[in-house]
Design a protein around this motif. Structure first.
Motif, mmCIF file in Angstrom:
data_model
loop_
_atom_site.group_PDB
_atom_site.id
_atom_site.type_symbol
_atom_site.label_atom_id
_atom_site.label_comp_id
_atom_site.label_asym_id
_atom_site.label_seq_id
_atom_site.Cartn_x
_atom_site.Cartn_y
_atom_site.Cartn_z
ATOM 1 N N LEU A 38 0.823 -1.221 0.000
ATOM 2 C CA LEU A 38 0.000 0.000 0.000
ATOM 3 C C LEU A 38 0.859 1.274 0.000
ATOM 4 O O LEU A 38 0.445 2.298 -0.504
ATOM 5 C CB LEU A 38 -0.907 -0.017 1.230
ATOM 6 C CG LEU A 38 -1.981 -1.112 1.236
ATOM 7 C CD1 LEU A 38 -2.717 -1.108 2.574
ATOM 8 C CD2 LEU A 38 -2.949 -0.939 0.091
ATOM 9 N N GLU A 39 2.116 1.303 0.595
ATOM 10 C CA GLU A 39 2.936 2.509 0.711
ATOM 11 C C GLU A 39 3.824 2.751 -0.509
ATOM 12 O O GLU A 39 4.653 3.630 -0.502
ATOM 13 C CB GLU A 39 3.828 2.381 1.947
ATOM 14 C CG GLU A 39 3.028 2.480 3.248
ATOM 15 C CD GLU A 39 3.919 2.327 4.450
ATOM 16 O OE1 GLU A 39 5.148 2.149 4.226
ATOM 17 O OE2 GLU A 39 3.415 2.418 5.581
ATOM 18 N N GLU A 40 3.794 2.060 -1.548
ATOM 19 C CA GLU A 40 4.599 2.309 -2.741
ATOM 20 C C GLU A 40 4.207 3.653 -3.368
ATOM 21 O O GLU A 40 3.017 3.975 -3.449
ATOM 22 C CB GLU A 40 4.387 1.180 -3.754
ATOM 23 C CG GLU A 40 5.006 -0.130 -3.299
ATOM 24 C CD GLU A 40 4.797 -1.233 -4.325
ATOM 25 O OE1 GLU A 40 4.159 -0.902 -5.362
ATOM 26 O OE2 GLU A 40 5.276 -2.344 -4.126
ATOM 27 N N PRO A 41 5.283 4.667 -3.812
ATOM 28 C CA PRO A 41 4.971 6.009 -4.362
ATOM 29 C C PRO A 41 4.188 5.916 -5.656
ATOM 30 O O PRO A 41 4.417 5.033 -6.477
ATOM 31 C CB PRO A 41 6.354 6.618 -4.603
ATOM 32 C CG PRO A 41 7.265 5.457 -4.763
ATOM 33 C CD PRO A 41 6.732 4.367 -3.890
ATOM 34 N N THR A 42 3.389 7.017 -5.827
ATOM 35 C CA THR A 42 2.576 7.094 -7.044
ATOM 36 C C THR A 42 3.344 7.883 -8.101
ATOM 37 O O THR A 42 4.393 8.486 -7.845
ATOM 38 C CB THR A 42 1.241 7.785 -6.750
ATOM 39 O OG1 THR A 42 1.527 9.127 -6.291
ATOM 40 C CG2 THR A 42 0.476 7.042 -5.663
ATOM 41 N N GLU A 43 2.829 7.972 -9.296
ATOM 42 C CA GLU A 43 3.476 8.694 -10.404
ATOM 43 C C GLU A 43 3.494 10.206 -10.160
ATOM 44 O O GLU A 43 4.444 10.897 -10.516
ATOM 45 C CB GLU A 43 2.751 8.380 -11.710
ATOM 46 C CG GLU A 43 2.894 6.927 -12.137
ATOM 47 C CD GLU A 43 2.205 6.685 -13.464
ATOM 48 O OE1 GLU A 43 1.652 7.680 -13.999
ATOM 49 O OE2 GLU A 43 2.251 5.568 -13.953
ATOM 50 N N GLU A 44 2.413 10.716 -9.551
ATOM 51 C CA GLU A 44 2.350 12.169 -9.309
ATOM 52 C C GLU A 44 3.450 12.602 -8.346
ATOM 53 O O GLU A 44 4.086 13.644 -8.514
ATOM 54 C CB GLU A 44 0.987 12.536 -8.739
ATOM 55 C CG GLU A 44 -0.151 12.320 -9.719
ATOM 56 C CD GLU A 44 -1.490 12.697 -9.136
ATOM 57 O OE1 GLU A 44 -1.498 13.084 -7.931
ATOM 58 O OE2 GLU A 44 -2.486 12.643 -9.854
ATOM 59 N N GLU A 45 3.628 11.769 -7.315
ATOM 60 C CA GLU A 45 4.673 12.115 -6.370
ATOM 61 C C GLU A 45 6.046 12.073 -7.027
ATOM 62 O O GLU A 45 6.913 12.920 -6.759
ATOM 63 C CB GLU A 45 4.632 11.153 -5.184
ATOM 64 C CG GLU A 45 3.384 11.336 -4.321
ATOM 65 C CD GLU A 45 3.323 10.315 -3.204
ATOM 66 O OE1 GLU A 45 4.161 9.395 -3.248
ATOM 67 O OE2 GLU A 45 2.472 10.453 -2.314
ATOM 68 N N GLU A 46 6.255 11.138 -7.887
ATOM 69 C CA GLU A 46 7.526 11.060 -8.582
ATOM 70 C C GLU A 46 7.758 12.285 -9.462
ATOM 71 O O GLU A 46 8.856 12.849 -9.523
ATOM 72 C CB GLU A 46 7.583 9.773 -9.426
ATOM 73 C CG GLU A 46 7.650 8.519 -8.574
ATOM 74 C CD GLU A 46 7.655 7.265 -9.431
ATOM 75 O OE1 GLU A 46 7.534 7.433 -10.671
ATOM 76 O OE2 GLU A 46 7.789 6.159 -8.887
ATOM 77 N N HIS A 47 6.711 12.719 -10.172
ATOM 78 C CA HIS A 47 6.828 13.921 -11.029
ATOM 79 C C HIS A 47 7.110 15.170 -10.196
ATOM 80 O O HIS A 47 7.886 16.047 -10.595
ATOM 81 C CB HIS A 47 5.550 14.105 -11.848
ATOM 82 C CG HIS A 47 5.375 13.054 -12.906
ATOM 83 N ND1 HIS A 47 6.400 12.674 -13.774
ATOM 84 C CD2 HIS A 47 4.285 12.285 -13.258
ATOM 85 C CE1 HIS A 47 5.966 11.738 -14.598
ATOM 86 N NE2 HIS A 47 4.673 11.475 -14.293
ATOM 87 N N GLU A 48 6.474 15.258 -9.024
ATOM 88 C CA GLU A 48 6.682 16.434 -8.161
ATOM 89 C C GLU A 48 8.123 16.483 -7.680
ATOM 90 O O GLU A 48 8.758 17.556 -7.646
ATOM 91 C CB GLU A 48 5.740 16.382 -6.963
ATOM 92 C CG GLU A 48 5.821 17.616 -6.061
ATOM 93 C CD GLU A 48 5.311 18.856 -6.735
ATOM 94 O OE1 GLU A 48 5.718 19.965 -6.325
ATOM 95 O OE2 GLU A 48 4.513 18.739 -7.699
ATOM 96 N N GLU A 49 8.623 15.352 -7.314
ATOM 97 C CA GLU A 49 10.007 15.318 -6.874
ATOM 98 C C GLU A 49 10.959 15.688 -7.999
ATOM 99 O O GLU A 49 11.954 16.389 -7.799
ATOM 100 C CB GLU A 49 10.335 13.923 -6.341
ATOM 101 C CG GLU A 49 9.629 13.608 -5.032
ATOM 102 C CD GLU A 49 9.949 12.208 -4.547
ATOM 103 O OE1 GLU A 49 10.700 11.528 -5.278
ATOM 104 O OE2 GLU A 49 9.468 11.836 -3.472
ATOM 105 N N GLU A 50 10.651 15.236 -9.194
ATOM 106 C CA GLU A 50 11.490 15.586 -10.333
ATOM 107 C C GLU A 50 11.460 17.095 -10.588
ATOM 108 O O GLU A 50 12.480 17.714 -10.902
ATOM 109 C CB GLU A 50 11.034 14.822 -11.582
ATOM 110 C CG GLU A 50 11.316 13.331 -11.502
ATOM 111 C CD GLU A 50 10.798 12.603 -12.728
ATOM 112 O OE1 GLU A 50 10.230 13.299 -13.613
ATOM 113 O OE2 GLU A 50 10.958 11.385 -12.817
#
Length: 720
Positions: A38-50
């Motif tokens: 359940l705690e695996e990052p989503t795509e949006e969070e990855e884009h925000e970090e980028e």
């Protein structure tokens, strides 16, 4: 995993302790695995970090770029300052020296480089402060050093550049005068190009305009550095203050330059002829002068109140007092030098002086030669250098402020006419700005000028006092070298001072007697026979004012103020008023038989007409021949005693009795023979003659004398 556990459960349905523990461990492990899923990052969070990473990278790149630009701006300011100073040194040293080698050198060449030494000095000091810090330009602390150095020199920068920029118009005008002389200009261009081959320059203005450009570039360079400096930089506030200071320096320099342009325009003294003044007249100038005159009359009559400025009036009053003192001291010093030159032109040592003793004559000659050839010439040279020339320069400098003060009065009259207007046109606004500029300029600089002029005046007086002291010391040293050879040098102190006192008193009495004799000779008698013109003036003044108002001048009068008269000694005037318009009783208003004016009351004395009743002479028959001097003819008696005809010898006799009225005159009796020494008085008037009789000399009226043959007159006169 749960199914496998259930498969291993015994059929009996019992669960052991180990099984329970194993089941709990399995459940915990399975639950943890589900949570991890359940705690695996989503795509949006990855884009925000980028995006954040890219923004941080861009910000770091921007900071690096700004730091690089800041470094480049600092480097530009420092490097351009070095090049700027290098070019000024090339111009003022190399080119200037080469131009001076021209034969003849360009006139007023040094005026091209006025105040540029101060500009170079402040520039070199700025670079020296930066070099002393020994901090690299890329170091963040270098910015703080740069700002502190500029702020510490801000006043010196302003003083150096404002004087240079105020004089820049004169530099361009002087260079234009060189351009009008084609041969000279070609030589100058050739020297400039050969002296600076690496610089594409052919005129001096190429270099001399650099300070004008540099002072205006300081704010731009500092603003560029500020633009690329992080507001969080520790020296940012200091940099901001430095930028503001640079802008204010330029503003004050521009204001000072504007003041100087107004002062240079109105302080000039123009010697215009009447023709030039008439050619300058126009409808506009006539209207302007008429408006000023009208406003001035309104002030004097009290119709319109004056704008009073007590501070300025005090400064102007002190200036005029100082100017008068400098002018009078200059005139006195000029007369003093003239008398000194006349004294040096005398050569008494070349004459055979009748002095007692050969040594005294020798000492007198040696002392006189030393005074005339060494002591006084050296004193005169120092006097001209240390006193007269500074006074002359100071007197010339005072012409500028005097013209400005007078022009301010004219502009004040113009300003009063438009002061109450709410809306001013362009011309009226220019008038108001000109008056305010002149007023501010005088209020700012006139106190400084008064102070400097007063200091120079005191210094001049101090120098004159020191010169007098040195002259006295030189003369004392000269006299001391001879005193031991004189007879009185061996006297005791008391006897010497007694002898000196007696000698001085004797000399003083002789000098006083000589002065009194000279004064008596110069003061010829006032009461004397009047000329026909004086007689006519006397009759006119007596008929107009009455005999009790007739006065005579006891000495010459030279007018020094408005409405003063210039009259000669002995002239007759009628007193109209025994005071002037201000109630001063030392100046009387008189009528001189035409012009009216003021003369000092101390020079007037009441006129007493002297009438001498001439007794009939048995020997002379006076025949008037009109308004000219009376002529006398001899009428012989009834029977002359001598009838022998001989060649007559002419002799001057007194035709009438004359009683002397002062020590200058000589009493005579009718028939007394006299010898005419001078047929006129000291002033050349032939109405009085200097005669000698009975071993005495004095003045007698010329019309009391007669020239007769001695062979006829001698037997009949009692003094034959």
């Amino acid at each position: 995993m749960a199914n496998s556990l259930k498969a291993n459960v015994p059929p009996t349905g019992r669960v052991t302790a180990e099984e329970e523990i194993a089941g709990e461990i399995g459940e915990q492990t399975g639950g943890k695995a589900m949570d991890d899923t359940l705690e695996e990052p989503t795509e949006e969070e990855e884009h925000e970090e980028e995006r954040k990473a890219r923004a941080a990278a861009e910000e770091a790149t921007s900071r690096d770029r700004a730091a690089q630009r800041q470094f480049m701006a600092i480097e530009e300011m420092v490097q351009t300052e070095r090049n700027y100073l290098k070019h000024l040194q090339l111009c003022t040293v190399t080119i200037h020296n080469n131009l001076q080698k021209l034969q003849p050198p360009p006139p007023n060449l040094d005026n091209m480089f006025q105040h540029i030494d101060e500009v170079m000095d402040v520039s070199s000091r700025l670079l020296s402060l930066l070099d002393q810090s020994q901090i690299l330009h890329i170091n963040p602390k270098f910015l703080e050093t740069l700002c502190d150095s500029f702020l510490s020199l801000s006043q010196d920068i302003e003083m150096a550049y404002k004087e240079y920029l105020a004089n820049y118009n004169n530099i361009t005008a002087l260079e234009n005068s060189y351009k009008q002389k084609e041969t000279l200009w070609l030589e100058m261009v050739k020297i400039i190009k050969s002296s600076a081959p690496d610089v594409n320059a052919s005129t001096l203005s190429f270099f001399l305009v650099m300070p004008v450009q540099r002072i205006a570039r300081y704010p731009l360079l500092l603003q560029t550095i500020q633009k690329h400096t992080d507001p969080q930089h520790p020296a940012y506030s200091t940099l901001e203050h430095t930028v503001h200071t640079a802008v204010q320096i330029n503003c004050r320099i521009n204001e000072y330059k504007r003041f100087r342009e107004v002062a240079d325009k109105y302080k000039k003294t123009e010697n215009l002829t009447i023709k030039d003044k008439i050619n300058r007249l126009s409808g506009h100038s006539i209207a302007k002068k008429t408006a000023r005159l009208s406003q001035y009359i309104k002030h004097e009559t009290g119709m319109v109140p004056k704008l009073k400025d007590e501070g300025f009036d005090t400064l102007a009053g002190f200036f005029f007092v100082l100017e008068r003192g400098v002018s009078e001291l200059h005139d006195n010093m000029k007369a003093y030098l003239h008398h000194l030159q006349r004294f040096l032109s005398c050569r008494p040592e070349e004459a055979d002086l009748d002095l007692e003793g050969e040594k005294a004559a020798l000492f007198s000659k040696e002392i006189t030669v030393a005074l005339r050839q060494w002591i006084y010439p050296a004193y005169e040279k120092r006097l001209k250098t240390l006193v007269f020339k500074p006074l002359s320069s100071l007197r010339e400098l005072m012409a500028g402020p005097r013209n400005l003060i007078r022009k301010r009065q004219d502009k004040l009259l113009d300003y009063e006419l438009i002061e109450e207007k709410s809306n001013l046109n362009f011309e009226e606004q220019a008038i108001a700005n000109t008056y305010k500029t002149m007023n501010t300029l005088l209020l700012t600089e006139l106190p400084q000028f008064n102070g400097k002029a007063l200091q120079l005046l005191w210094a001049t007086l101090e120098a004159f006092s020191c010169l007098q002291r040195d002259l006295a010391a030189d003369m004392e040293q000269l006299a001391t070298s001879f005193t031991h050879q004189l007879p009185h040098s061996n006297l005791e102190a008391g006897e010497f001072w007694k002898w000196a006192e007696c000698l001085v008193l004797e000399g003083s009495r002789r000098l006083e007697s000589l002065c009194q004799s000279a004064q008596d000779d110069l003061n010829a008698p006032i009461v004397q026979a009047l000329s026909p013109g004086s007689e006519r003036r006397l009759k006119t003044l007596t008929a107009k004012h009455g005999s009790e108002k007739i006065y005579q001048l006891t000495g010459p009068v030279v007018g020094t103020r408005d409405l003063d008269l210039t009259l000669s000694k002995g002239e007759l005037v009628a007193v109209v008023s025994e005071m002037d318009t201000r109630g001063e009783r030392r100046r009387w208003l008189v009528d001189a038989g035409g012009p009216r004016g003021y003369v000092p009351a101390s020079k007037l004395t009441r006129y007493h007409q002297v009438t001498v009743d001439l007794p009939p002479s048995p020997h002379l028959n006076v025949t008037p021949t009109g308004p000219g001097p009376r002529r006398h003819s001899y009428t012989p008696g009834a029977q002359p005693l001598l009838t022998i005809m001989t060649t007559p010898c002419f002799q001057v006799y007194a035709g009438y009795d004359f009683t002397a009225r002062s020590s200058h005159e000589l009493s005579l009796r009718a028939g007394e023979p006299v010898r005419v020494v001078e047929p006129h008085d000291k002033r050349g008037s032939k109405e009085w003659s200097l005669v000698e009789a009975r071993g005495q000399r004095g003045y007698v009226p010329s019309n009391y004398l007669a020239v007769l043959p001695s062979v006829i007159a001698s037997p009949t006169f009692p003094y034959c």
